[in-house]
Design a protein around this motif. Structure first.
Motif, PDB file in Angstrom:
ATOM      1  N   ARG A 366     -48.376 -15.399  -1.451  1.00  0.00           N
ATOM      2  CA  ARG A 366     -48.048 -13.968  -1.498  1.00  0.00           C
ATOM      3  C   ARG A 366     -48.404 -13.316  -0.170  1.00  0.00           C
ATOM      4  NH1 ARG A 366     -53.058 -14.761  -3.463  1.00  0.00           N
ATOM      5  NH2 ARG A 366     -54.682 -13.180  -3.105  1.00  0.00           N
ATOM      6  N   LEU A 367     -47.891 -12.139   0.010  1.00  0.00           N
ATOM      7  CA  LEU A 367     -48.264 -11.253   1.109  1.00  0.00           C
ATOM      8  C   LEU A 367     -48.825  -9.978   0.494  1.00  0.00           C
ATOM      9  CD1 LEU A 367     -45.139 -11.780   3.355  1.00  0.00           C
ATOM     10  CD2 LEU A 367     -47.470 -12.243   4.088  1.00  0.00           C
ATOM     11  N   GLU A 368     -50.005  -9.581   0.935  1.00  0.00           N
ATOM     12  CA  GLU A 368     -50.624  -8.356   0.450  1.00  0.00           C
ATOM     13  C   GLU A 368     -50.606  -7.309   1.563  1.00  0.00           C
ATOM     14  OE1 GLU A 368     -54.547  -9.149  -0.980  1.00  0.00           O
ATOM     15  OE2 GLU A 368     -53.832 -10.142  -2.810  1.00  0.00           O
ATOM     16  N   TYR A 369     -50.321  -6.059   1.187  1.00  0.00           N
ATOM     17  CA  TYR A 369     -50.315  -4.973   2.165  1.00  0.00           C
ATOM     18  C   TYR A 369     -51.255  -3.866   1.697  1.00  0.00           C
ATOM     19  CZ  TYR A 369     -46.822  -3.330  -1.226  1.00  0.00           C
ATOM     20  OH  TYR A 369     -46.163  -2.982  -2.379  1.00  0.00           O
ATOM     21  N   PHE A 370     -51.832  -3.194   2.658  1.00  0.00           N
ATOM     22  CA  PHE A 370     -52.818  -2.147   2.365  1.00  0.00           C
ATOM     23  C   PHE A 370     -52.995  -1.327   3.635  1.00  0.00           C
ATOM     24  CE2 PHE A 370     -54.683  -6.140   3.624  1.00  0.00           C
ATOM     25  CZ  PHE A 370     -55.509  -5.808   4.679  1.00  0.00           C
ATOM     26  N   GLY A 371     -53.588  -0.127   3.477  1.00  0.00           N
ATOM     27  CA  GLY A 371     -53.837   0.665   4.677  1.00  0.00           C
ATOM     28  C   GLY A 371     -53.961   2.140   4.369  1.00  0.00           C
ATOM     29  N   SER A 372     -53.879   2.934   5.423  1.00  0.00           N
ATOM     30  CA  SER A 372     -54.005   4.385   5.306  1.00  0.00           C
ATOM     31  C   SER A 372     -53.176   5.040   6.401  1.00  0.00           C
ATOM     32  CB  SER A 372     -55.476   4.808   5.430  1.00  0.00           C
ATOM     33  OG  SER A 372     -55.980   4.474   6.717  1.00  0.00           O
ATOM     34  N   ILE A 373     -52.979   6.337   6.233  1.00  0.00           N
ATOM     35  CA  ILE A 373     -52.270   7.136   7.232  1.00  0.00           C
ATOM     36  C   ILE A 373     -53.178   8.281   7.655  1.00  0.00           C
ATOM     37  CG2 ILE A 373     -50.393   8.796   7.541  1.00  0.00           C
ATOM     38  CD1 ILE A 373     -48.560   6.962   6.068  1.00  0.00           C
ATOM     39  N   ALA A 374     -53.373   8.430   8.946  1.00  0.00           N
ATOM     40  CA  ALA A 374     -54.165   9.527   9.495  1.00  0.00           C
ATOM     41  C   ALA A 374     -53.219  10.614   9.991  1.00  0.00           C
ATOM     42  CB  ALA A 374     -55.049   9.032  10.634  1.00  0.00           C
ATOM     43  N   LEU A 375     -53.365  11.823   9.443  1.00  0.00           N
ATOM     44  CA  LEU A 375     -52.544  12.953   9.873  1.00  0.00           C
ATOM     45  C   LEU A 375     -53.205  13.654  11.045  1.00  0.00           C
ATOM     46  CD1 LEU A 375     -51.529  14.520   6.434  1.00  0.00           C
ATOM     47  CD2 LEU A 375     -50.384  12.732   7.749  1.00  0.00           C
ATOM     48  N   ASN A 376     -52.394  14.106  11.993  1.00  0.00           N
ATOM     49  CA  ASN A 376     -52.887  14.733  13.212  1.00  0.00           C
ATOM     50  C   ASN A 376     -54.022  13.899  13.818  1.00  0.00           C
ATOM     51  OD1 ASN A 376     -51.206  17.111  13.209  1.00  0.00           O
ATOM     52  ND2 ASN A 376     -52.448  17.887  11.513  1.00  0.00           N
ATOM     53  N   PRO A 377     -53.746  12.629  14.128  1.00  0.00           N
ATOM     54  CA  PRO A 377     -54.814  11.748  14.597  1.00  0.00           C
ATOM     55  C   PRO A 377     -55.337  12.171  15.964  1.00  0.00           C
ATOM     56  CG  PRO A 377     -52.691  10.723  14.946  1.00  0.00           C
ATOM     57  CD  PRO A 377     -52.431  11.982  14.153  1.00  0.00           C
ATOM     58  N   VAL A 378     -56.471  11.615  16.310  1.00  0.00           N
ATOM     59  CA  VAL A 378     -57.055  11.878  17.627  1.00  0.00           C
ATOM     60  C   VAL A 378     -56.052  11.471  18.698  1.00  0.00           C
ATOM     61  CG1 VAL A 378     -58.914  11.273  19.212  1.00  0.00           C
ATOM     62  CG2 VAL A 378     -59.400  11.557  16.766  1.00  0.00           C
ATOM     63  N   GLY A 379     -55.848  12.351  19.653  1.00  0.00           N
ATOM     64  CA  GLY A 379     -54.881  12.086  20.711  1.00  0.00           C
ATOM     65  C   GLY A 379     -53.538  12.746  20.507  1.00  0.00           C
ATOM     66  N   ALA A 380     -53.247  13.147  19.253  1.00  0.00           N
ATOM     67  CA  ALA A 380     -51.983  13.844  19.000  1.00  0.00           C
ATOM     68  C   ALA A 380     -52.080  15.289  19.493  1.00  0.00           C
ATOM     69  CB  ALA A 380     -51.656  13.819  17.501  1.00  0.00           C
ATOM     70  N   ILE A 381     -50.948  15.867  19.839  1.00  0.00           N
ATOM     71  CA  ILE A 381     -50.912  17.259  20.279  1.00  0.00           C
ATOM     72  C   ILE A 381     -51.261  18.158  19.096  1.00  0.00           C
ATOM     73  CG2 ILE A 381     -49.460  19.088  21.209  1.00  0.00           C
ATOM     74  CD1 ILE A 381     -47.832  16.926  22.630  1.00  0.00           C
ATOM     75  N   ALA A 382     -52.240  19.026  19.292  1.00  0.00           N
ATOM     76  CA  ALA A 382     -52.700  19.894  18.213  1.00  0.00           C
ATOM     77  C   ALA A 382     -51.604  20.887  17.838  1.00  0.00           C
ATOM     78  CB  ALA A 382     -53.959  20.639  18.626  1.00  0.00           C
ATOM     79  N   PRO A 383     -51.419  21.131  16.535  1.00  0.00           N
ATOM     80  CA  PRO A 383     -50.397  22.099  16.109  1.00  0.00           C
ATOM     81  C   PRO A 383     -50.762  23.514  16.523  1.00  0.00           C
ATOM     82  CG  PRO A 383     -51.689  21.351  14.236  1.00  0.00           C
ATOM     83  CD  PRO A 383     -52.099  20.501  15.396  1.00  0.00           C
ATOM     84  N   THR A 384     -49.757  24.326  16.775  1.00  0.00           N
ATOM     85  CA  THR A 384     -49.915  25.739  17.129  1.00  0.00           C
ATOM     86  C   THR A 384     -48.891  26.539  16.336  1.00  0.00           C
ATOM     87  OG1 THR A 384     -48.311  25.669  18.940  1.00  0.00           O
ATOM     88  CG2 THR A 384     -50.606  25.081  19.480  1.00  0.00           C
ATOM     89  N   PRO A 385     -49.024  27.866  16.282  1.00  0.00           N
ATOM     90  CA  PRO A 385     -48.009  28.662  15.572  1.00  0.00           C
ATOM     91  C   PRO A 385     -46.597  28.486  16.109  1.00  0.00           C
ATOM     92  CG  PRO A 385     -49.995  29.955  15.874  1.00  0.00           C
ATOM     93  CD  PRO A 385     -50.201  28.688  16.658  1.00  0.00           C
ATOM     94  N   THR A 386     -46.457  28.145  17.384  1.00  0.00           N
ATOM     95  CA  THR A 386     -45.120  27.919  17.933  1.00  0.00           C
ATOM     96  C   THR A 386     -44.683  26.457  17.818  1.00  0.00           C
ATOM     97  OG1 THR A 386     -46.083  27.626  20.140  1.00  0.00           O
ATOM     98  CG2 THR A 386     -45.307  29.836  19.549  1.00  0.00           C
ATOM     99  N   ALA A 387     -45.602  25.559  17.535  1.00  0.00           N
ATOM    100  CA  ALA A 387     -45.285  24.138  17.327  1.00  0.00           C
ATOM    101  C   ALA A 387     -46.139  23.629  16.171  1.00  0.00           C
ATOM    102  CB  ALA A 387     -45.535  23.327  18.598  1.00  0.00           C
TER     103      ALA A 387
END
Length: 552
Positions: A366-387
């Motif tokens: 078998r193949l097993e998959y697992f993990g997580s998703i990080a929203l607005n991760p370190v290094g991503a451009i921070a959201p602003t009211p215009t973006a």
């Protein structure tokens, strides 16, 4: 290839056993010039057992009646691939990013003039609009809302301390419903308590107060009109206001949804590659790939932190171990893209993962998959009211997996095993000598040798065995240029091979109920990975030559 070359082994072995004058074989189609005359004894029976031309595509897929069950496919260039698709291995929806629990009641009051002593209506002080702040609570900490489109109801419980009728005007300065400013009038009779009103707001657009905070504040404005009761007006306090947002059905949200981490549901699947259960040895695929196909309508930068671990049937394991930099790119960034969704593909290959080791395991269990998703991760451009981050009530991320393994590989010491059961040979005592003669023109770039054939009884106890060397010689391949690894048709030659049984092996056929076959497969060509194409052909003729005791 190795996937079904094991199915050729019983074909060859059946030649040893099919010493019979009964056959559905058409002698007119058989080239008797191919039959060997090189045995050391004179046969008195030559039985042409079979002949044919098998393309590699036919050999590997003839068993699958339903094309949907095939794990082997041909690409546009005729190359063979193992392919497997599993849908929705990773998914999450908007509720995991933004949700609105039941809202708490907000207690406010409108300050009335100090008129504990009755005064005529004309002597009342002038009333002025009063603005308060209210909050919308989200179920996710750290969320800053900039703008919100929703359907909702606001329930008001109002108490009038005046001895006269009051009109209460309610407005939300930064809110529109269906494009119209939010403004409503409620009428409360004299000294009325717990007066309930419901403000139904469809397609409500709210702009949140700046500077934006996780309180997600909104302004709400109240004003009153005190009506004349024809006498003295008195009050016992301020006008009571309790309000509650109800039935929040958000349509679109823009804001900063914070550094959330979402755990993905784990799962597993079996690629259903049958031949993996029947081989062992060393082989490496040259260019296996795992493609993750994403449909994304969540307008938030994210980083997927996931892995896939393969398990062989013997319990050994290996992991994909993708490098952190291997990520999906360009999530939706506009309302239009969020509403429509975007598609993206992430490919794990030999340059950004350990996929070669994973597929060489092989992952036969078998193949097993697992993990997580990080929203607005370190290094991503921070959201602003215009973006801003943007999500809708139907936003979701769905990821399908496709495993694509071109049959472009090297193999050494590869062992295929198969068993032929329920053998019943009762006249072996009549056979004085026997040999199988195989004439092949092999267009497959694979060497196949039968290392050992074990004769066993019904309980699989070994009675005797046959050792043999090469049976099918590999076709030679191009070792350089654009066709490197492909068979060179000019070098495909005809080869004859014979397997002769010893007297003890012939005698033991009477006791034999099963045959266990160990065959070896390898690629040579100086380590050049061979490429398997569907139109490669194997041509062969097989005969059994025997010397029968005609007096017995």
């Amino acid at each position: 290839m190795m996937l079904k070359l094991k199915s050729l082994i019983p074909l060859f072995l059946s030649c040893v056993l099919v010493i019979s004058t009964q056959s559905c074989f058409d002698g007119d189609d058989y080239d008797f010039d191919k039959l060997s005359e090189k045995v050391d004894w004179t046969p008195n029976m030559i039985v042409p057992v079979g002949y044919g031309t098998y393309s590699l595509w036919y050999l590997l897929n003839q068993h699958e009646a339903n094309p949907a069950d095939q794990t082997l496919v041909l690409d546009a260039e005729g190359m063979l691939h193992i392919k497997y698709m599993e849908e929705d291995i990773f998914s999450y929806n908007v509720d995991e990013v933004l949700n609105f629990p039941d809202q708490s009641a907000i207690d406010l009051s409108y300050s009335l003039p100090n008129i504990s002593v009755g005064v005529p209506h004309g002597s009342l002080p002038e009333t002025n609009p009063q603005t308060d702040q209210i909050q919308i609570i989200t179920g996710n900490s750290g969320v800053l809302l900039y703008e919100l489109d929703l359907n909702t109801d606001i329930r008001f419980v109002l108490s009038n301390p005046l001895n006269t009728t009051v009109e209460l005007f309610v407005s939300i300065p930064n809110g529109t419903a269906g494009g119209t400013p939010v403004s409503e009038k409620f009428t409360l009779t004299a000294n009325e308590t717990n007066h309930v009103e419901t403000l139904n707001l469809a397609n409500l657009n709210l702009l949140f107060n700046t500077p934006h905070t996780t309180n997600n504040d909104l302004d709400i404005t109240f004003d009153v009109n005190i009506l004349d009761n024809g006498g003295l007006i008195t009050s016992t306090g301020d006008l009571g206001i309790e309000l509650t947002f109800q039935n929040i059905d958000f349509l679109l949200a823009q804001g900063d949804f914070g550094n959330q981490n979402i755990t993905l549901d784990a799962g597993n699947f079996d690629m259903n590659v049958d031949f993996w259960d029947d081989i062992e040895g060393d082989y490496l695929f040259a260019d296996p790939r795992i493609n993750l196909y994403m449909e994304n309508s969540v307008g938030i930068p994210f980083q997927i932190n996931a892995d896939i671990t393969g398990y062989a049937t013997d319990g050994t394991m290996a992991s994909l171990n993708p490098i952190p930099e291997a990520q999906f790119q360009n999530p939706p960034s506009t309302i239009s893209e969020v509403n429509i969704g975007v598609k993206d593909t992430l490919t794990y290959d030999k340059n950004n993962s350990d996929i070669v080791a994973l597929m060489a395991l092989p992952p036969s269990d078998r193949l097993e998959y697992f993990g997580s998703i990080a929203l607005n991760p370190v290094g991503a451009i921070a959201p602003t009211p215009t973006a801003p981050n943007i999500i809708s009530n139907s936003s979701a991320i769905n990821v399908d997996i496709e495993i694509d393994v071109p049959l472009d590989f090297t193999a050494t010491n590869l062992v295929l095993r198969d068993t032929v059961n329920d053998i019943d040979i009762s006249d072996a005592d009549k056979i004085m000598n026997a040999a199988v003669v195989i004439v092949t023109e092999n267009g497959y770039p694979l060497n196949v040798s039968i290392n050992k054939i074990y004769f066993t009884d019904a309980a699989y106890n070994v009675i005797d065995s046959i050792s043999d060397n090469q049976v099918i010689d590999a076709a030679e391949v191009f070792t350089s240029g654009d066709q490197m690894g492909e068979v060179d048709p000019a070098l495909v030659t005809e080869v004859e091979h014979q397997i002769q049984l010893t007297q003890s092996q012939i005698e033991n056929l009477n006791l034999t109920k099963n045959l266990i076959i160990n065959a070896g497969v390898s690629t040579e060509n100086g380590g050049v990975a061979v490429k398997l194409k569907g139109d490669y052909e194997l041509k062969f003729t097989i005969s059994v030559q025997a010397q029968i005791d005609l007096n017995n």
